[in-house]
Design a protein around this motif. Structure first.
Motif, mmCIF file in Angstrom:
data_model
loop_
_atom_site.group_PDB
_atom_site.id
_atom_site.type_symbol
_atom_site.label_atom_id
_atom_site.label_comp_id
_atom_site.label_asym_id
_atom_site.label_seq_id
_atom_site.Cartn_x
_atom_site.Cartn_y
_atom_site.Cartn_z
ATOM 1 N N LEU A 37 -6.357 5.413 6.492
ATOM 2 C CA LEU A 37 -5.227 5.192 5.905
ATOM 3 C C LEU A 37 -4.246 6.482 5.807
ATOM 4 C CD1 LEU A 37 -6.173 2.445 3.433
ATOM 5 C CD2 LEU A 37 -4.573 2.235 5.395
ATOM 6 N N GLN A 38 -5.117 7.566 5.075
ATOM 7 C CA GLN A 38 -4.463 8.946 4.532
ATOM 8 C C GLN A 38 -3.798 9.543 5.971
ATOM 9 O OE1 GLN A 38 -7.473 10.998 2.690
ATOM 10 N NE2 GLN A 38 -6.954 10.230 0.658
ATOM 11 N N SER A 39 -4.479 9.463 7.072
ATOM 12 C CA SER A 39 -4.076 9.855 8.495
ATOM 13 C C SER A 39 -3.061 9.275 8.951
ATOM 14 C CB SER A 39 -5.403 9.924 9.419
ATOM 15 O OG SER A 39 -5.501 8.525 9.963
ATOM 16 N N ILE A 40 -2.579 8.185 8.573
ATOM 17 C CA ILE A 40 -1.206 7.544 8.987
ATOM 18 C C ILE A 40 -0.158 7.479 7.958
ATOM 19 C CG2 ILE A 40 -2.086 6.185 11.065
ATOM 20 C CD1 ILE A 40 -2.378 3.998 9.205
ATOM 21 N N GLY A 41 -0.593 8.262 6.446
ATOM 22 C CA GLY A 41 0.323 8.137 5.621
ATOM 23 C C GLY A 41 0.483 6.934 4.674
ATOM 24 N N PHE A 42 -0.649 6.203 4.403
ATOM 25 C CA PHE A 42 -0.669 5.281 3.618
ATOM 26 C C PHE A 42 -1.994 5.284 2.286
ATOM 27 C CE2 PHE A 42 1.327 3.300 7.152
ATOM 28 C CZ PHE A 42 2.530 2.683 6.394
ATOM 29 N N ASP A 43 -1.707 4.811 1.070
ATOM 30 C CA ASP A 43 -2.853 5.132 0.241
ATOM 31 C C ASP A 43 -3.334 3.907 0.003
ATOM 32 O OD1 ASP A 43 -0.735 3.660 -0.942
ATOM 33 O OD2 ASP A 43 -0.493 4.811 -2.878
ATOM 34 N N SER A 44 -3.022 2.670 0.508
ATOM 35 C CA SER A 44 -3.954 1.281 0.510
ATOM 36 C C SER A 44 -3.743 0.555 1.799
ATOM 37 C CB SER A 44 -3.573 0.752 -0.844
ATOM 38 O OG SER A 44 -2.342 0.153 -0.813
ATOM 39 N N LEU A 45 -4.470 -0.407 1.762
ATOM 40 C CA LEU A 45 -4.029 -1.301 3.065
ATOM 41 C C LEU A 45 -3.311 -2.212 2.603
ATOM 42 C CD1 LEU A 45 -7.981 -2.433 3.943
ATOM 43 C CD2 LEU A 45 -6.432 -1.330 5.381
ATOM 44 N N ASP A 46 -3.050 -2.558 1.435
ATOM 45 C CA ASP A 46 -2.022 -3.515 0.838
ATOM 46 C C ASP A 46 -0.553 -2.716 1.290
ATOM 47 O OD1 ASP A 46 -3.259 -5.535 0.087
ATOM 48 O OD2 ASP A 46 -3.621 -4.613 -1.924
ATOM 49 N N SER A 47 -0.401 -1.245 1.026
ATOM 50 C CA SER A 47 0.985 -0.653 1.250
ATOM 51 C C SER A 47 1.091 -0.661 2.995
ATOM 52 C CB SER A 47 0.879 0.669 0.804
ATOM 53 O OG SER A 47 -0.285 1.548 1.510
ATOM 54 N N LEU A 48 -0.095 -0.526 3.698
ATOM 55 C CA LEU A 48 -0.081 -0.660 5.053
ATOM 56 C C LEU A 48 0.623 -2.026 5.532
ATOM 57 C CD1 LEU A 48 -0.448 0.439 7.985
ATOM 58 C CD2 LEU A 48 -2.923 -0.357 7.725
ATOM 59 N N VAL A 49 -0.083 -2.871 5.100
ATOM 60 C CA VAL A 49 0.595 -4.167 5.342
ATOM 61 C C VAL A 49 1.815 -4.582 5.116
ATOM 62 C CG1 VAL A 49 0.019 -6.845 5.274
ATOM 63 C CG2 VAL A 49 -1.873 -5.310 5.465
ATOM 64 N N SER A 50 2.261 -4.265 3.801
ATOM 65 C CA SER A 50 3.625 -4.494 3.303
ATOM 66 C C SER A 50 4.558 -3.669 4.193
ATOM 67 C CB SER A 50 3.743 -3.974 1.772
ATOM 68 O OG SER A 50 2.954 -4.646 1.054
ATOM 69 N N ALA A 51 4.185 -2.742 4.874
ATOM 70 C CA ALA A 51 5.095 -1.736 5.595
ATOM 71 C C ALA A 51 5.107 -2.313 7.106
ATOM 72 C CB ALA A 51 4.819 -0.251 5.668
ATOM 73 N N THR A 52 4.370 -2.995 7.519
ATOM 74 C CA THR A 52 4.284 -3.507 8.840
ATOM 75 C C THR A 52 4.510 -5.013 9.134
ATOM 76 O OG1 THR A 52 1.786 -3.754 8.756
ATOM 77 C CG2 THR A 52 2.791 -1.301 9.536
ATOM 78 N N VAL A 53 4.180 -5.717 8.401
ATOM 79 C CA VAL A 53 3.956 -7.246 8.345
ATOM 80 C C VAL A 53 5.630 -7.689 7.779
ATOM 81 C CG1 VAL A 53 3.163 -9.361 7.940
ATOM 82 C CG2 VAL A 53 1.939 -7.630 8.343
ATOM 83 N N PRO A 54 6.486 -8.380 8.490
ATOM 84 C CA PRO A 54 7.645 -8.861 7.781
ATOM 85 C C PRO A 54 7.305 -9.866 6.724
ATOM 86 C CG PRO A 54 7.838 -8.907 10.337
ATOM 87 C CD PRO A 54 6.410 -8.505 9.853
ATOM 88 N N SER A 55 8.290 -9.661 5.637
ATOM 89 C CA SER A 55 7.739 -10.555 4.304
ATOM 90 C C SER A 55 8.062 -11.894 4.758
ATOM 91 C CB SER A 55 8.845 -10.071 3.386
ATOM 92 O OG SER A 55 10.133 -10.151 3.767
ATOM 93 N N ASN A 56 8.881 -12.309 5.624
ATOM 94 C CA ASN A 56 9.025 -13.669 5.942
ATOM 95 C C ASN A 56 7.908 -14.575 6.570
ATOM 96 O OD1 ASN A 56 9.579 -12.450 8.216
ATOM 97 N ND2 ASN A 56 11.081 -14.043 9.043
ATOM 98 N N ILE A 57 6.867 -13.602 7.136
ATOM 99 C CA ILE A 57 5.963 -14.365 7.556
ATOM 100 C C ILE A 57 4.566 -13.961 6.763
ATOM 101 C CG2 ILE A 57 6.804 -14.533 10.000
ATOM 102 C CD1 ILE A 57 4.858 -12.137 10.833
ATOM 103 N N LEU A 58 4.687 -13.068 5.971
ATOM 104 C CA LEU A 58 3.348 -12.500 5.149
ATOM 105 C C LEU A 58 3.326 -13.568 4.201
ATOM 106 C CD1 LEU A 58 1.546 -10.360 4.539
ATOM 107 C CD2 LEU A 58 3.324 -9.250 2.813
ATOM 108 N N SER A 59 1.953 -14.285 3.999
ATOM 109 C CA SER A 59 1.732 -15.155 2.819
ATOM 110 C C SER A 59 1.159 -14.290 1.680
ATOM 111 C CB SER A 59 0.573 -16.068 3.700
ATOM 112 O OG SER A 59 0.118 -17.135 2.752
ATOM 113 N N SER A 60 1.464 -14.925 0.683
ATOM 114 C CA SER A 60 0.896 -14.487 -0.577
ATOM 115 C C SER A 60 -0.247 -15.186 -1.124
ATOM 116 C CB SER A 60 2.135 -14.592 -1.995
ATOM 117 O OG SER A 60 2.352 -16.011 -1.834
ATOM 118 N N LYS A 61 -0.699 -16.229 -0.340
ATOM 119 C CA LYS A 61 -1.784 -17.069 -1.034
ATOM 120 C C LYS A 61 -3.029 -16.688 -0.355
ATOM 121 C CE LYS A 61 0.729 -21.388 0.250
ATOM 122 N NZ LYS A 61 0.779 -22.653 0.825
ATOM 123 N N PRO A 62 -4.323 -16.458 -1.110
ATOM 124 C CA PRO A 62 -5.301 -16.053 -0.588
ATOM 125 C C PRO A 62 -5.920 -16.839 0.361
ATOM 126 C CG PRO A 62 -5.761 -16.835 -2.714
ATOM 127 C CD PRO A 62 -4.216 -17.078 -2.332
#
Length: 129
Positions: A37-62
């Motif tokens: 994650l550090q090598s691509i500029g992110f500090d967590s998987l959540d921040s990577l997903v937030s930056a790459t998956v559009p919010s209109n298709i990202l589910s908040s349910k587990p």
């Protein structure tokens, strides 16, 4: 030069009978994930997903997942599913043996390179059936 390893366990341990399916197949450990994650500029998987998956298709349910299985349990479950398959006769690819094909068909269809030469760079007509 920096080396990233997918596991911190020595390779000799991979041959040990106590070696687990999940350790061999699940993926990198937490430390390796953090380095990637550090090598691509992110500090967590959540921040990577937030930056790459559009919010209109990202589910908040587990996800509602079943508990993990051992390798032998997974193979048994796959075997049970496979046993439900019915063995049928396949006629795909059987050809047209022992038949007489008129010359006009041979010349104009089967021997015509227009049917199997790609007119577009990605697919020939014969590949489309």
């Amino acid at each position: 030069r920096r080396a990233i390893h997918s596991t911190s366990i020595l390779s000799a341990d991979a041959l040990d009978m106590a070696d687990t399916f999940s350790r061999r197949h699940v993926g990198p450990n937490d430390e390796d994930t953090k380095l990637m994650l550090q090598s691509i500029g992110f500090d967590s998987l959540d921040s990577l997903v937030s930056a790459t998956v559009p919010s209109n298709i990202l589910s908040s349910k587990p996800l509602s997942l079943q508990p993990a299985m051992s390798e032998s349990e997974a193979l048994t479950a796959i075997g049970k599913m496979a046993n439900k398959n019915k063995v049928m006769k396949s006629y795909i690819g059987m050809g047209y043996y022992d038949t007489i094909v008129p010359n006009v068909i041979l010349r104009n269809m089967l021997e015509n390179p227009g049917w199997y030469t790609a007119y577009t760079p990605y697919q020939a007509e014969i590949a489309q059936g």
